[in-house]
Design a protein around this motif. Sequence first.
Motif, PDB file in Angstrom:
ATOM      1  N   ALA A  33     -10.403 -18.922  10.058  1.00 44.26           N
ATOM      2  CA  ALA A  33     -11.270 -18.620   9.164  1.00 44.26           C
ATOM      3  C   ALA A  33     -12.523 -17.993   9.506  1.00 44.26           C
ATOM      4  O   ALA A  33     -13.071 -17.146   8.527  1.00 44.26           O
ATOM      5  N   GLU A  34     -12.953 -18.023  10.807  1.00 48.90           N
ATOM      6  CA  GLU A  34     -13.944 -17.362  11.490  1.00 48.90           C
ATOM      7  C   GLU A  34     -13.744 -15.748  11.228  1.00 48.90           C
ATOM      8  O   GLU A  34     -14.695 -14.816  11.229  1.00 48.90           O
ATOM      9  N   SER A  35     -12.501 -15.308  11.293  1.00 50.30           N
ATOM     10  CA  SER A  35     -12.185 -13.900  11.527  1.00 50.30           C
ATOM     11  C   SER A  35     -11.675 -13.459  10.138  1.00 50.30           C
ATOM     12  O   SER A  35     -11.810 -12.200   9.856  1.00 50.30           O
ATOM     13  N   PHE A  36     -10.978 -14.041   9.422  1.00 54.44           N
ATOM     14  CA  PHE A  36     -10.224 -13.596   8.458  1.00 54.44           C
ATOM     15  C   PHE A  36     -10.069 -14.464   7.281  1.00 54.44           C
ATOM     16  O   PHE A  36     -10.242 -15.579   7.218  1.00 54.44           O
ATOM     17  N   CYS A  37     -10.147 -13.827   5.970  1.00 56.25           N
ATOM     18  CA  CYS A  37     -10.372 -15.009   4.726  1.00 56.25           C
ATOM     19  C   CYS A  37      -8.929 -15.109   4.138  1.00 56.25           C
ATOM     20  O   CYS A  37      -9.017 -16.185   3.468  1.00 56.25           O
ATOM     21  N   SER A  38      -8.057 -14.385   4.639  1.00 54.82           N
ATOM     22  CA  SER A  38      -6.859 -14.641   4.061  1.00 54.82           C
ATOM     23  C   SER A  38      -5.540 -13.861   5.043  1.00 54.82           C
ATOM     24  O   SER A  38      -6.038 -13.135   5.608  1.00 54.82           O
ATOM     25  N   LEU A  39      -4.533 -14.398   4.640  1.00 55.43           N
ATOM     26  CA  LEU A  39      -3.329 -13.442   5.478  1.00 55.43           C
ATOM     27  C   LEU A  39      -3.497 -11.943   5.093  1.00 55.43           C
ATOM     28  O   LEU A  39      -3.207 -11.203   5.972  1.00 55.43           O
ATOM     29  N   ASP A  40      -3.769 -11.799   3.785  1.00 58.26           N
ATOM     30  CA  ASP A  40      -3.955 -10.291   3.487  1.00 58.26           C
ATOM     31  C   ASP A  40      -5.051  -9.543   4.226  1.00 58.26           C
ATOM     32  O   ASP A  40      -4.866  -8.523   4.892  1.00 58.26           O
ATOM     33  N   ASP A  41      -5.843 -10.459   4.588  1.00 58.98           N
ATOM     34  CA  ASP A  41      -7.206  -9.942   5.417  1.00 58.98           C
ATOM     35  C   ASP A  41      -6.664  -9.497   6.599  1.00 58.98           C
ATOM     36  O   ASP A  41      -6.889  -8.319   7.329  1.00 58.98           O
ATOM     37  N   LEU A  42      -5.792 -10.362   7.207  1.00 58.41           N
ATOM     38  CA  LEU A  42      -5.266 -10.062   8.769  1.00 58.41           C
ATOM     39  C   LEU A  42      -4.155  -8.817   8.745  1.00 58.41           C
ATOM     40  O   LEU A  42      -4.404  -8.037   9.626  1.00 58.41           O
ATOM     41  N   MET A  43      -3.567  -8.878   7.752  1.00 60.84           N
ATOM     42  CA  MET A  43      -2.638  -7.451   7.584  1.00 60.84           C
ATOM     43  C   MET A  43      -3.371  -6.412   7.307  1.00 60.84           C
ATOM     44  O   MET A  43      -3.239  -5.194   8.051  1.00 60.84           O
ATOM     45  N   ALA A  44      -4.521  -6.405   6.596  1.00 60.50           N
ATOM     46  CA  ALA A  44      -5.307  -5.183   6.339  1.00 60.50           C
ATOM     47  C   ALA A  44      -6.018  -4.836   7.734  1.00 60.50           C
ATOM     48  O   ALA A  44      -6.287  -3.744   7.947  1.00 60.50           O
ATOM     49  N   ALA A  45      -6.384  -5.812   8.374  1.00 59.00           N
ATOM     50  CA  ALA A  45      -7.140  -5.735   9.924  1.00 59.00           C
ATOM     51  C   ALA A  45      -5.925  -4.791  10.699  1.00 59.00           C
ATOM     52  O   ALA A  45      -6.222  -3.940  11.448  1.00 59.00           O
ATOM     53  N   LEU A  46      -4.853  -5.133  10.660  1.00 60.23           N
ATOM     54  CA  LEU A  46      -3.612  -4.538  11.599  1.00 60.23           C
ATOM     55  C   LEU A  46      -3.368  -3.071  11.074  1.00 60.23           C
ATOM     56  O   LEU A  46      -3.438  -2.167  11.834  1.00 60.23           O
ATOM     57  N   MET A  47      -3.434  -3.072   9.715  1.00 59.66           N
ATOM     58  CA  MET A  47      -3.173  -1.569   9.152  1.00 59.66           C
ATOM     59  C   MET A  47      -4.486  -0.892   9.533  1.00 59.66           C
ATOM     60  O   MET A  47      -4.266   0.640   9.934  1.00 59.66           O
ATOM     61  N   ARG A  48      -5.741  -1.386   9.594  1.00 65.50           N
ATOM     62  CA  ARG A  48      -6.741  -0.413   9.898  1.00 65.50           C
ATOM     63  C   ARG A  48      -6.850   0.036  11.334  1.00 65.50           C
ATOM     64  O   ARG A  48      -6.932   1.092  11.733  1.00 65.50           O
ATOM     65  N   ASP A  49      -6.338  -0.817  12.106  1.00 64.34           N
ATOM     66  CA  ASP A  49      -6.163  -0.408  13.597  1.00 64.34           C
ATOM     67  C   ASP A  49      -5.056   0.441  13.832  1.00 64.34           C
ATOM     68  O   ASP A  49      -5.195   1.144  14.445  1.00 64.34           O
ATOM     69  N   ILE A  50      -3.946   0.024  13.032  1.00 64.41           N
ATOM     70  CA  ILE A  50      -2.893   1.220  13.344  1.00 64.41           C
ATOM     71  C   ILE A  50      -3.211   2.542  12.688  1.00 64.41           C
ATOM     72  O   ILE A  50      -3.153   3.518  13.362  1.00 64.41           O
ATOM     73  N   TYR A  51      -3.847   2.719  11.691  1.00 63.96           N
ATOM     74  CA  TYR A  51      -4.365   3.893  11.197  1.00 63.96           C
ATOM     75  C   TYR A  51      -5.304   4.891  12.140  1.00 63.96           C
ATOM     76  O   TYR A  51      -5.243   5.783  12.237  1.00 63.96           O
ATOM     77  N   GLU A  52      -6.254   3.763  12.560  1.00 67.03           N
ATOM     78  CA  GLU A  52      -7.297   4.226  13.559  1.00 67.03           C
ATOM     79  C   GLU A  52      -6.519   4.939  14.681  1.00 67.03           C
ATOM     80  O   GLU A  52      -7.085   6.046  15.041  1.00 67.03           O
ATOM     81  N   GLU A  53      -5.600   4.263  15.565  1.00 63.50           N
ATOM     82  CA  GLU A  53      -5.093   4.737  16.368  1.00 63.50           C
ATOM     83  C   GLU A  53      -4.409   6.120  16.113  1.00 63.50           C
ATOM     84  O   GLU A  53      -4.349   7.092  16.582  1.00 63.50           O
ATOM     85  N   GLN A  54      -3.473   6.115  14.994  1.00 64.92           N
ATOM     86  CA  GLN A  54      -2.758   7.211  14.528  1.00 64.92           C
ATOM     87  C   GLN A  54      -3.719   8.418  14.282  1.00 64.92           C
ATOM     88  O   GLN A  54      -3.321   9.537  14.705  1.00 64.92           O
ATOM     89  N   VAL A  55      -4.748   8.141  13.385  1.00 68.43           N
ATOM     90  CA  VAL A  55      -5.695   9.407  12.997  1.00 68.43           C
ATOM     91  C   VAL A  55      -6.391   9.949  14.476  1.00 68.43           C
ATOM     92  O   VAL A  55      -6.765  11.313  14.544  1.00 68.43           O
ATOM     93  N   THR A  56      -6.818   8.980  14.964  1.00 74.27           N
ATOM     94  CA  THR A  56      -7.320   9.621  16.415  1.00 74.27           C
ATOM     95  C   THR A  56      -6.449  10.388  17.324  1.00 74.27           C
ATOM     96  O   THR A  56      -6.737  11.423  17.976  1.00 74.27           O
ATOM     97  N   ARG A  57      -5.238   9.920  17.251  1.00 72.95           N
ATOM     98  CA  ARG A  57      -4.309  10.841  18.328  1.00 72.95           C
ATOM     99  C   ARG A  57      -3.786  12.007  17.399  1.00 72.95           C
ATOM    100  O   ARG A  57      -3.706  13.120  17.997  1.00 72.95           O
ATOM    101  N   CYS A  58      -3.550  11.832  16.006  1.00 76.95           N
ATOM    102  CA  CYS A  58      -3.464  13.034  15.353  1.00 76.95           C
ATOM    103  C   CYS A  58      -4.688  14.049  15.315  1.00 76.95           C
ATOM    104  O   CYS A  58      -4.426  15.407  15.625  1.00 76.95           O
ATOM    105  N   ALA A  59      -5.798  13.584  15.515  1.00 77.57           N
ATOM    106  CA  ALA A  59      -6.994  14.723  15.568  1.00 77.57           C
ATOM    107  C   ALA A  59      -6.902  15.193  16.829  1.00 77.57           C
ATOM    108  O   ALA A  59      -7.326  16.462  16.775  1.00 77.57           O
TER     109      ALA A  59
END
Length: 183
Positions: A33-59
């Motif tokens: 609860a200190e980091s995420f408000c829901s399971l969806d929030d956890l999944m969203a954080a993972l997606m953000r990290d995955i896209y950040e990695e991918q966008v950085t490497r693609c750039a």
Amino acid sequence: MESGLELFSSRGYAHTSISSVLRHAGIKDRYFAESFCSLDDLMAALMRDIYEEQVTRCAEAIGTDESLRERARNMIDVIVGLPLEDPRKGRIKLAESLGAGPLTAQERRLGLERMSGLVDFLLREGLHDPGIDTAAMSVAVVGAVSEMLLSWFNGVLDLSRDALVDQGLLLFEAVTEHLSSPG
């Protein structure tokens, strides 16, 4: 985050609960609860990290002095490589994120917009017709390559990695050829 990555990819989002993430991570409820408000929030954080990695490497892949074709090929190879390098991230990005909640859907949209921005940057090279909307074309290219990748990941397309990259490049080149044709 690591427990979410592992469980979402192995059990699926629909079959993962906050309590199963807590058990897997060996932590108490309050830490989640200190980091995420829901399971969806956890999944969203993972997606953000995955896209950040991918966008950085693609750039990085398109920020070289290579030809437009080679930079596009390198970018597509980065996109195709993600599910191979870490199948957990591939499953989350390509499949499990589609069944998650609104926070994840928003992160997916933002990630696709960022990817489209990189493609738009490439499409603008050599453009002769200012009436052509490269932003719309970049969304189409990203969407088409994403669907090809999803079909490949799900075993619908029986192609090698190189063949899939070639098909994505063929699509990109068809669009750039049309965009760069004078009148």
